[in-house]
Design a protein around this motif. Structure first.
Motif, PDB file in Angstrom:
ATOM      1  N   GLY A  30      51.480  22.873 115.417  1.00  0.00           N
ATOM      2  CA  GLY A  30      51.789  21.576 116.017  1.00  0.00           C
ATOM      3  C   GLY A  30      50.559  20.741 116.320  1.00  0.00           C
ATOM      4  N   SER A  31      49.410  21.386 116.388  1.00  0.00           N
ATOM      5  CA  SER A  31      48.187  20.635 116.680  1.00  0.00           C
ATOM      6  C   SER A  31      47.691  19.845 115.470  1.00  0.00           C
ATOM      7  CB  SER A  31      47.081  21.581 117.181  1.00  0.00           C
ATOM      8  OG  SER A  31      46.593  22.385 116.120  1.00  0.00           O
ATOM      9  N   TYR A  32      48.237  20.147 114.284  1.00  0.00           N
ATOM     10  CA  TYR A  32      47.904  19.376 113.081  1.00  0.00           C
ATOM     11  C   TYR A  32      48.825  18.163 113.047  1.00  0.00           C
ATOM     12  CZ  TYR A  32      45.181  23.317 111.262  1.00  0.00           C
ATOM     13  OH  TYR A  32      44.248  24.300 111.082  1.00  0.00           O
ATOM     14  N   ARG A  33      48.371  17.049 113.608  1.00  0.00           N
ATOM     15  CA  ARG A  33      49.255  15.897 113.791  1.00  0.00           C
ATOM     16  C   ARG A  33      48.971  14.735 112.850  1.00  0.00           C
ATOM     17  NH1 ARG A  33      48.598  17.185 119.621  1.00  0.00           N
ATOM     18  NH2 ARG A  33      50.524  18.258 120.180  1.00  0.00           N
ATOM     19  N   THR A  34      47.732  14.434 112.627  1.00  0.00           N
ATOM     20  CA  THR A  34      47.398  13.263 111.811  1.00  0.00           C
ATOM     21  C   THR A  34      47.597  13.588 110.332  1.00  0.00           C
ATOM     22  OG1 THR A  34      45.075  13.840 111.480  1.00  0.00           O
ATOM     23  CG2 THR A  34      45.633  12.601 113.502  1.00  0.00           C
ATOM     24  N   PRO A  35      47.731  12.560 109.496  1.00  0.00           N
ATOM     25  CA  PRO A  35      47.860  12.814 108.059  1.00  0.00           C
ATOM     26  C   PRO A  35      46.684  13.634 107.502  1.00  0.00           C
ATOM     27  CG  PRO A  35      48.470  10.564 108.538  1.00  0.00           C
ATOM     28  CD  PRO A  35      47.914  11.144 109.818  1.00  0.00           C
ATOM     29  N   ALA A  36      45.488  13.376 107.977  1.00  0.00           N
ATOM     30  CA  ALA A  36      44.322  14.132 107.500  1.00  0.00           C
ATOM     31  C   ALA A  36      44.415  15.596 107.913  1.00  0.00           C
ATOM     32  CB  ALA A  36      43.035  13.514 108.034  1.00  0.00           C
ATOM     33  N   GLU A  37      44.866  15.839 109.132  1.00  0.00           N
ATOM     34  CA  GLU A  37      45.013  17.219 109.603  1.00  0.00           C
ATOM     35  C   GLU A  37      46.123  17.938 108.842  1.00  0.00           C
ATOM     36  OE1 GLU A  37      43.543  16.722 114.224  1.00  0.00           O
ATOM     37  OE2 GLU A  37      45.641  16.341 113.733  1.00  0.00           O
ATOM     38  N   ARG A  38      47.223  17.221 108.557  1.00  0.00           N
ATOM     39  CA  ARG A  38      48.313  17.832 107.789  1.00  0.00           C
ATOM     40  C   ARG A  38      47.863  18.143 106.364  1.00  0.00           C
ATOM     41  NH1 ARG A  38      53.374  18.356 110.387  1.00  0.00           N
ATOM     42  NH2 ARG A  38      53.834  19.515 108.497  1.00  0.00           N
ATOM     43  N   LEU A  39      47.058  17.261 105.790  1.00  0.00           N
ATOM     44  CA  LEU A  39      46.512  17.524 104.457  1.00  0.00           C
ATOM     45  C   LEU A  39      45.637  18.768 104.494  1.00  0.00           C
ATOM     46  CD1 LEU A  39      46.036  16.793 101.502  1.00  0.00           C
ATOM     47  CD2 LEU A  39      44.200  15.266 102.262  1.00  0.00           C
ATOM     48  N   GLU A  40      44.811  18.886 105.525  1.00  0.00           N
ATOM     49  CA  GLU A  40      43.974  20.073 105.682  1.00  0.00           C
ATOM     50  C   GLU A  40      44.837  21.328 105.760  1.00  0.00           C
ATOM     51  OE1 GLU A  40      40.649  21.996 108.702  1.00  0.00           O
ATOM     52  OE2 GLU A  40      41.679  20.155 109.280  1.00  0.00           O
ATOM     53  N   LEU A  41      45.913  21.269 106.532  1.00  0.00           N
ATOM     54  CA  LEU A  41      46.818  22.415 106.652  1.00  0.00           C
ATOM     55  C   LEU A  41      47.447  22.738 105.299  1.00  0.00           C
ATOM     56  CD1 LEU A  41      48.237  24.534 108.388  1.00  0.00           C
ATOM     57  CD2 LEU A  41      49.953  22.796 108.945  1.00  0.00           C
ATOM     58  N   ASP A  42      47.881  21.711 104.576  1.00  0.00           N
ATOM     59  CA  ASP A  42      48.467  21.923 103.252  1.00  0.00           C
ATOM     60  C   ASP A  42      47.468  22.579 102.302  1.00  0.00           C
ATOM     61  OD1 ASP A  42      50.909  20.879 103.997  1.00  0.00           O
ATOM     62  OD2 ASP A  42      50.491  18.883 103.183  1.00  0.00           O
ATOM     63  N   LEU A  43      46.218  22.156 102.365  1.00  0.00           N
ATOM     64  CA  LEU A  43      45.190  22.751 101.512  1.00  0.00           C
ATOM     65  C   LEU A  43      44.939  24.209 101.873  1.00  0.00           C
ATOM     66  CD1 LEU A  43      42.672  19.772 101.293  1.00  0.00           C
ATOM     67  CD2 LEU A  43      44.192  20.617  99.492  1.00  0.00           C
ATOM     68  N   ILE A  44      44.928  24.497 103.157  1.00  0.00           N
ATOM     69  CA  ILE A  44      44.750  25.876 103.611  1.00  0.00           C
ATOM     70  C   ILE A  44      45.914  26.735 103.123  1.00  0.00           C
ATOM     71  CG2 ILE A  44      44.731  27.381 105.648  1.00  0.00           C
ATOM     72  CD1 ILE A  44      43.269  25.049 107.114  1.00  0.00           C
ATOM     73  N   LEU A  45      47.124  26.249 103.314  1.00  0.00           N
ATOM     74  CA  LEU A  45      48.300  27.018 102.922  1.00  0.00           C
ATOM     75  C   LEU A  45      48.388  27.183 101.409  1.00  0.00           C
ATOM     76  CD1 LEU A  45      50.949  25.537 105.385  1.00  0.00           C
ATOM     77  CD2 LEU A  45      49.650  27.664 105.585  1.00  0.00           C
ATOM     78  N   GLY A  46      47.873  26.205 100.675  1.00  0.00           N
ATOM     79  CA  GLY A  46      47.903  26.254  99.220  1.00  0.00           C
ATOM     80  C   GLY A  46      47.084  27.392  98.641  1.00  0.00           C
ATOM     81  N   ARG A  47      46.218  27.971  99.429  1.00  0.00           N
ATOM     82  CA  ARG A  47      45.388  29.092  98.966  1.00  0.00           C
ATOM     83  C   ARG A  47      46.077  30.436  99.116  1.00  0.00           C
ATOM     84  NH1 ARG A  47      40.074  27.579 102.261  1.00  0.00           N
ATOM     85  NH2 ARG A  47      41.385  25.998 103.165  1.00  0.00           N
ATOM     86  N   HIS A  48      47.296  30.426  99.616  1.00  0.00           N
ATOM     87  CA  HIS A  48      48.002  31.675  99.899  1.00  0.00           C
ATOM     88  C   HIS A  48      49.335  31.717  99.161  1.00  0.00           C
ATOM     89  CE1 HIS A  48      45.068  32.654 102.993  1.00  0.00           C
ATOM     90  NE2 HIS A  48      45.124  31.379 103.324  1.00  0.00           N
ATOM     91  N   THR A  49      49.878  32.912  99.027  1.00  0.00           N
ATOM     92  CA  THR A  49      51.164  33.072  98.352  1.00  0.00           C
ATOM     93  C   THR A  49      52.298  32.623  99.270  1.00  0.00           C
ATOM     94  OG1 THR A  49      51.548  35.317  99.167  1.00  0.00           O
ATOM     95  CG2 THR A  49      50.286  35.098  97.118  1.00  0.00           C
ATOM     96  N   GLU A  50      53.443  32.380  98.639  1.00  0.00           N
ATOM     97  CA  GLU A  50      54.620  31.996  99.424  1.00  0.00           C
ATOM     98  C   GLU A  50      54.984  33.078 100.433  1.00  0.00           C
ATOM     99  OE1 GLU A  50      57.991  30.522  97.289  1.00  0.00           O
ATOM    100  OE2 GLU A  50      56.725  29.497  95.842  1.00  0.00           O
ATOM    101  N   GLU A  51      54.828  34.313 100.034  1.00  0.00           N
ATOM    102  CA  GLU A  51      55.130  35.423 100.937  1.00  0.00           C
ATOM    103  C   GLU A  51      54.212  35.404 102.156  1.00  0.00           C
ATOM    104  OE1 GLU A  51      54.265  39.979 100.451  1.00  0.00           O
ATOM    105  OE2 GLU A  51      56.028  39.415  99.272  1.00  0.00           O
ATOM    106  N   GLN A  52      52.945  35.090 101.946  1.00  0.00           N
ATOM    107  CA  GLN A  52      51.974  35.082 103.038  1.00  0.00           C
ATOM    108  C   GLN A  52      52.228  33.952 104.021  1.00  0.00           C
ATOM    109  OE1 GLN A  52      48.499  34.874 100.514  1.00  0.00           O
ATOM    110  NE2 GLN A  52      47.943  36.997 100.993  1.00  0.00           N
ATOM    111  N   ILE A  53      52.777  32.848 103.546  1.00  0.00           N
ATOM    112  CA  ILE A  53      52.951  31.677 104.418  1.00  0.00           C
ATOM    113  C   ILE A  53      54.412  31.436 104.791  1.00  0.00           C
ATOM    114  CG2 ILE A  53      50.848  30.561 103.620  1.00  0.00           C
ATOM    115  CD1 ILE A  53      52.671  28.690 101.952  1.00  0.00           C
ATOM    116  N   ALA A  54      55.275  32.401 104.533  1.00  0.00           N
ATOM    117  CA  ALA A  54      56.713  32.232 104.781  1.00  0.00           C
ATOM    118  C   ALA A  54      57.014  31.836 106.226  1.00  0.00           C
ATOM    119  CB  ALA A  54      57.466  33.502 104.406  1.00  0.00           C
TER     120      ALA A  54
END
Length: 63
Positions: A30-54
């Motif tokens: 929830g602390s990832y609020r701004t579009p830039a922070e959400r993009l950062e979160l998306d990039l972080i999650l993109g490095r992991h498998t679906e199982e890891q980020i379920a």
């Protein structure tokens, strides 16, 4: 009897810890609020498998 009591306490303690950990994860996501922070979160999650980020995906979908 003692062993059963200990197992029950251990199980309850484990569930309490899991709930606390999930609440902490929800706060952190929830602390990832701004579009830039959400993009950062998306990039972080993109490095992991679906199982890891379920669990994180489930939290994001419920938000």
């Amino acid at each position: 009897m003692e062993t059963t009591t200990r197992r029950v306490r251990t199980a309850i303690s484990g569930r309490i810890q899991a709930r606390r950990a999930r609440r902490q994860l929800v706060r952190e996501i929830g602390s990832y609020r701004t579009p830039a922070e959400r993009l950062e979160l998306d990039l972080i999650l993109g490095r992991h498998t679906e199982e890891q980020i379920a669990e994180i995906d489930a939290i994001l979908r419920s938000a």
